[in-house]
Write a protein that holds these residues in place. Structure first.
Motif, PDB file in Angstrom:
ATOM      1  N   THR A 110       0.849  -1.184   0.000  1.00  0.00           N
ATOM      2  CA  THR A 110       0.000   0.000   0.000  1.00  0.00           C
ATOM      3  C   THR A 110       0.886   1.235   0.000  1.00  0.00           C
ATOM      4  OG1 THR A 110      -1.796   1.153   1.159  1.00  0.00           O
ATOM      5  CG2 THR A 110      -0.123   0.124   2.526  1.00  0.00           C
ATOM      6  N   THR A 111       0.356   2.318  -0.507  1.00  0.00           N
ATOM      7  CA  THR A 111       1.065   3.601  -0.437  1.00  0.00           C
ATOM      8  C   THR A 111       0.514   4.462   0.698  1.00  0.00           C
ATOM      9  OG1 THR A 111      -0.467   4.544  -2.062  1.00  0.00           O
ATOM     10  CG2 THR A 111       1.589   3.594  -2.900  1.00  0.00           C
ATOM     11  N   ARG A 112      -0.500   3.961   1.380  1.00  0.00           N
ATOM     12  CA  ARG A 112      -1.099   4.712   2.478  1.00  0.00           C
ATOM     13  C   ARG A 112      -0.229   4.587   3.733  1.00  0.00           C
ATOM     14  NH1 ARG A 112      -7.515   4.247   2.868  1.00  0.00           N
ATOM     15  NH2 ARG A 112      -7.024   6.172   4.000  1.00  0.00           N
ATOM     16  N   ARG A 113      -0.397   5.502   4.653  1.00  0.00           N
ATOM     17  CA  ARG A 113       0.384   5.497   5.882  1.00  0.00           C
ATOM     18  C   ARG A 113      -0.028   4.327   6.771  1.00  0.00           C
ATOM     19  NH1 ARG A 113       3.266   9.846   7.357  1.00  0.00           N
ATOM     20  NH2 ARG A 113       3.007   9.302   9.554  1.00  0.00           N
ATOM     21  N   VAL A 114       0.961   3.636   7.289  1.00  0.00           N
ATOM     22  CA  VAL A 114       0.729   2.568   8.258  1.00  0.00           C
ATOM     23  C   VAL A 114       1.362   3.014   9.569  1.00  0.00           C
ATOM     24  CG1 VAL A 114       1.073   0.148   8.833  1.00  0.00           C
ATOM     25  CG2 VAL A 114       0.771   0.828   6.439  1.00  0.00           C
ATOM     26  N   LYS A 115       0.569   3.086  10.610  1.00  0.00           N
ATOM     27  CA  LYS A 115       1.030   3.651  11.875  1.00  0.00           C
ATOM     28  C   LYS A 115       1.273   2.552  12.903  1.00  0.00           C
ATOM     29  CE  LYS A 115      -1.762   7.844  11.187  1.00  0.00           C
ATOM     30  NZ  LYS A 115      -2.835   8.693  11.765  1.00  0.00           N
ATOM     31  N   MET A 126       7.547   2.639   8.784  1.00  0.00           N
ATOM     32  CA  MET A 126       6.390   2.587   7.904  1.00  0.00           C
ATOM     33  C   MET A 126       6.730   1.926   6.572  1.00  0.00           C
ATOM     34  SD  MET A 126       3.747   5.619   6.806  1.00  0.00           S
ATOM     35  CE  MET A 126       4.996   6.591   5.963  1.00  0.00           C
ATOM     36  N   ALA A 127       7.931   2.180   6.043  1.00  0.00           N
ATOM     37  CA  ALA A 127       8.313   1.592   4.758  1.00  0.00           C
ATOM     38  C   ALA A 127       8.305   0.072   4.811  1.00  0.00           C
ATOM     39  CB  ALA A 127       9.697   2.098   4.345  1.00  0.00           C
ATOM     40  N   VAL A 128       8.593  -0.491   5.975  1.00  0.00           N
ATOM     41  CA  VAL A 128       8.549  -1.943   6.157  1.00  0.00           C
ATOM     42  C   VAL A 128       7.105  -2.421   6.289  1.00  0.00           C
ATOM     43  CG1 VAL A 128       9.095  -3.799   7.796  1.00  0.00           C
ATOM     44  CG2 VAL A 128      10.854  -2.156   7.121  1.00  0.00           C
ATOM     45  N   MET A 129       6.310  -1.671   7.034  1.00  0.00           N
ATOM     46  CA  MET A 129       4.935  -2.091   7.293  1.00  0.00           C
ATOM     47  C   MET A 129       4.019  -1.892   6.091  1.00  0.00           C
ATOM     48  SD  MET A 129       5.244  -3.337  10.236  1.00  0.00           S
ATOM     49  CE  MET A 129       3.521  -3.721  10.507  1.00  0.00           C
ATOM     50  N   GLN A 130       4.467  -1.187   5.064  1.00  0.00           N
ATOM     51  CA  GLN A 130       3.637  -0.970   3.877  1.00  0.00           C
ATOM     52  C   GLN A 130       3.665  -2.142   2.905  1.00  0.00           C
ATOM     53  OE1 GLN A 130       5.348   2.859   2.728  1.00  0.00           O
ATOM     54  NE2 GLN A 130       3.375   3.852   3.074  1.00  0.00           N
ATOM     55  N   THR A 131       4.437  -3.172   3.209  1.00  0.00           N
ATOM     56  CA  THR A 131       4.464  -4.365   2.363  1.00  0.00           C
ATOM     57  C   THR A 131       4.242  -5.599   3.228  1.00  0.00           C
ATOM     58  OG1 THR A 131       6.866  -4.654   2.565  1.00  0.00           O
ATOM     59  CG2 THR A 131       6.062  -3.297   0.730  1.00  0.00           C
ATOM     60  N   ALA A 132       3.706  -6.642   2.612  1.00  0.00           N
ATOM     61  CA  ALA A 132       3.439  -7.894   3.316  1.00  0.00           C
ATOM     62  C   ALA A 132       3.386  -9.020   2.291  1.00  0.00           C
ATOM     63  CB  ALA A 132       2.129  -7.807   4.102  1.00  0.00           C
TER      64      ALA A 132
END
Length: 298
Positions: A110-115, A126-132
């Motif tokens: 996602t390109t959305r913010r992950v908090k 966040m750059a790590v949490m934006q992929t899965a």
């Protein structure tokens, strides 16, 4: 390698073309820290670089004055397979290595913010949490395994596993993603994992686990309509850090003597350690239970 007077790990350089990266998280009790390369008789010790990074006291609660964490791996699932993540994407300059397996996993991003919550003990960037990743076959589990890595002073090391999760897709009302986390076929965490949408959540063990082998499996529950996902993983072994460094006033005094008289002996690292066999040349130290070693004679 020793961090201060405590054993860190053995480093074996088997190829001139492969870089070796090692990391440890410890509490530093003094206003200085020493890293010692001790010759094991298998070649001259050398080091190419040394980085020090401060962390908040609230991070990595498994680290105490008596225990440190030695990094085995830190994976970013679903990221660019040719690019790792560190500062400035990670304010703490941790190195997150990509792990991609297109034959078994489907990547989600996602390109959305992950908090992450402000009081998170791990603060995955966040750059790590934006992929899965999720299994390519929706009926399959996510699995990864490793074998223990015995060290000279710990033939059966204990491990800390930290897994990071965040739902990156806005699920329809009739969709459910929930799963169990198992270790060697048994529940590692009794709580069902339901990754929150665009919020980071970590699952981890507080105390070290010691097994003869390790297979971690993320298994969808019977109620789940979607396969499990995972964003990132950190894996550490634990080391004791109970050995005490030389009395700080004695260290300050001997360093003044070293500088004033330009001593060129093998005076490096902690004056009285690690261990009685590593005492500085021509020094005599005394050792007491539960007290720092003292320099008694020069």
């Amino acid at each position: 390698l020793h961090i201060g007077v405590n054993f860190w790990r053995t480093v074996n350089i088997s190829s001139p073309f492969a870089a070796k990266f090692v990391e440890v998280i410890v509490v530093v009790p003094d206003d200085y820290v020493q890293v010692c390369l001790i010759n094991t008789g298998a070649g001259t010790p050398f080091i190419s670089g040394l980085d020090l990074r401060p962390l908040k006291k609230t991070m990595y609660p498994q680290v105490t004055a008596a225990q440190g964490l030695v990094l085995l791996t830190r994976f970013n699932f679903g990221g660019d397979e040719n690019t790792g993540i560190r500062y400035p994407d990670d304010p703490h300059d941790r190195m997150w290595f990509p792990w991609v397996n297109s034959s078994s996993w489907t990547e989600i991003s996602t390109t959305r913010r992950v908090k992450y919550e402000a009081d998170s003990p791990f603060e995955a960037p966040m750059a790590v949490m934006q992929t899965a990743i999720r299994p390519r076959n929706a009926s399959h589990n996510i699995e990864f395994d490793w074998e223990p890595q015995p060290q000279a002073n710990d033939p059966s090391p204990g491990y800390i596993i930290i897994m990071h999760f965040s739902e990156l897709q806005l699920l329809p009302s009739n969709a459910v993603r929930e799963f169990y986390i198992n270790l060697n076929g048994k529940l590692l965490n009794r709580d069902v994992m339901r990754p929150p949408y665009l919020y980071g959540q970590a699952s981890y063990n507080t105390f070290a686990i010691r097994k003869s082998y390790y297979i971690v499996s993320l298994n969808a529950t019977a109620n789940s309509t979607l396969p499990p996902i995972i964003n990132a993983l950190e894996l550490f072994s634990v080391i004791p850090t109970t050995n005490l460094s030389t009395n700080s006033q004695d260290v300050s005094a001997i360093l003044v003597i070293k500088a004033k008289y330009q001593v060129h002996k093998n005076w490096m690292g902690d004056p009285c350690g690690p261990g009685t066999v590593m005492v500085w040349d021509s020094l005599t130290c005394s050792y007491a239970i539960a007290s720092p070693p003292r320099i008694t004679r020069v």
